[in-house]
Enzyme design. Structure first.
Site, PDB file in Angstrom:
ATOM      1  N   ASP A  56       0.842  -1.198   0.000  1.00 13.56           N
ATOM      2  CA  ASP A  56       0.000   0.000   0.000  1.00 13.56           C
ATOM      3  C   ASP A  56       0.878   1.249   0.000  1.00 13.56           C
ATOM      4  O   ASP A  56       2.030   1.191   0.454  1.00 13.56           O
ATOM      5  CB  ASP A  56      -0.883   0.041   1.261  1.00 13.56           C
ATOM      6  CG  ASP A  56      -1.853  -1.124   1.317  1.00 13.56           C
ATOM      7  OD1 ASP A  56      -2.181  -1.681   0.254  1.00 13.56           O
ATOM      8  OD2 ASP A  56      -2.271  -1.469   2.442  1.00 13.56           O
TER       9      ASP A  56
HETATM   10  N1  URA Z   1      -1.233  -5.880   4.034  1.00  7.50           N
HETATM   11  C1  URA Z   1      -1.732  -4.631   3.995  1.00  7.50           C
HETATM   12  O1  URA Z   1      -2.761  -4.351   4.586  1.00  7.50           O
HETATM   13  N2  URA Z   1      -1.042  -3.700   3.312  1.00  7.50           N
HETATM   14  C2  URA Z   1       0.116  -3.944   2.671  1.00  7.50           C
HETATM   15  O2  URA Z   1       0.698  -3.040   2.072  1.00  7.50           O
HETATM   16  C3  URA Z   1       0.621  -5.253   2.716  1.00  7.50           C
HETATM   17  C4  URA Z   1      -0.068  -6.211   3.401  1.00  7.50           C
END
Ligand code: URA
Length: 243
Positions: free
Chosen positions: A103
């Site tokens: 993310d």
């Molecule tokens: N899980 C999440 O919620 N975000 C990420 O970036 C990776 C794993």
């Protein structure tokens, strides 16, 4: 491939810089000076050297990036900085791409490569590649949450595989926790949603490892390095061509 493309891919500079090298008669093809940028070479057969250094052609390249927050794990985006902006010209010429996504507000280990078969294998649900995350959480994580993770958390229309949640620190005063989470899947916002399912919120998420690859402490946020030969060897388990 064209000689100038080869030299750019080998990290000798931009097309213009490489042309300059050729003009300066610093490039040899099979021992003979070459000044033309556009001649075709066979990167697997011909010996190309620059200033007496022989260049070994690499078909595949592997970069380990310590992704900072605020950067998108994609190869293009109209509004944000992308992870490719943090690499070098050679990586862009080799058309590397991230193996999976983090993310925008997640930081930590991200593998980038131009090896599509490897990326496919590492992301395949059948391979169960373990990913280790460290999360700061708003709320107190309890042993009940640990059991909940172990049992397989229910998300909307999907049951997660058993996951390992380890409590590292709990701050009763501030009502926060620091935990480590190991999952072998990669669903959208999975870690944040799993923690949310326990009634708490992730406030900071860092990926520490993916399969055999681990983030080293010396790799500062926003910097990258090539995988070592040992690390490339450790990817053999995925059963694809690596070199
Ligand atoms: N899980 C999440 O919620 N975000 C990420 O970036 C990776 C794993």
């Amino acid at each position: 491939m064209r000689l100038d493309k080869f030299l750019v891919e080998m990290g000798l500079g931009s097309r213009t810089e490489v042309k300059r090298l050729l003009k300066k008669r610093q490039v040899l093809v099979n021992g003979k000076i070459e000044t033309s940028a556009k001649i075709q070479i066979d990167e697997n057969q011909d010996e190309i050297s620059v200033n007496k250094r022989v260049l070994d052609y690499e078909k595949f390249v592997y970069y380990l990036l310590n992704k900072p927050k605020g950067v998108i794990s994609a190869t293009e985006d109209a509004n944000h900085q992308i992870v490719l902006d943090l690499l070098d010209e050679s990586a862009r010429q080799k058309e590397v791409f991230p193996v999976g996504r983090l993310d925008i507000d997640t930081h930590g280990l991200l593998l980038l490569t131009n090896n599509g078969a490897l990326a496919h294998a590492m992301l395949s649900p059948k391979k169960h590649v373990a990913k280790v995350y460290r999360a700061k959480v708003d709320g107190i994580i309890t042993e009940k949450d640990v059991e909940h993770f172990e049992a397989g958390i229910e998300l909307k229309g999907f049951t997660c595989q058993p996951a390992k949640l380890t409590i590292l620190e709990v701050n009763e005063e501030q009502q926060t926790s620091l935990v480590e989470i190991i999952i072998s899947e990669g669903k959208f916002h999975q870690v944040k949603r799993m923690v949310q399912a326990c009634g708490k919120t992730v406030t900071d998420l860092e990926r520490l490892s993916m399969g055999p690859l681990t983030l080293d402490k010396e790799l500062a946020t926003g910097t990258f390095r090539r995988l070592t030969q040992e690390e490339i060897k450790s990817l053999k388990r995925f059963g694809v061509e690596l070199l």
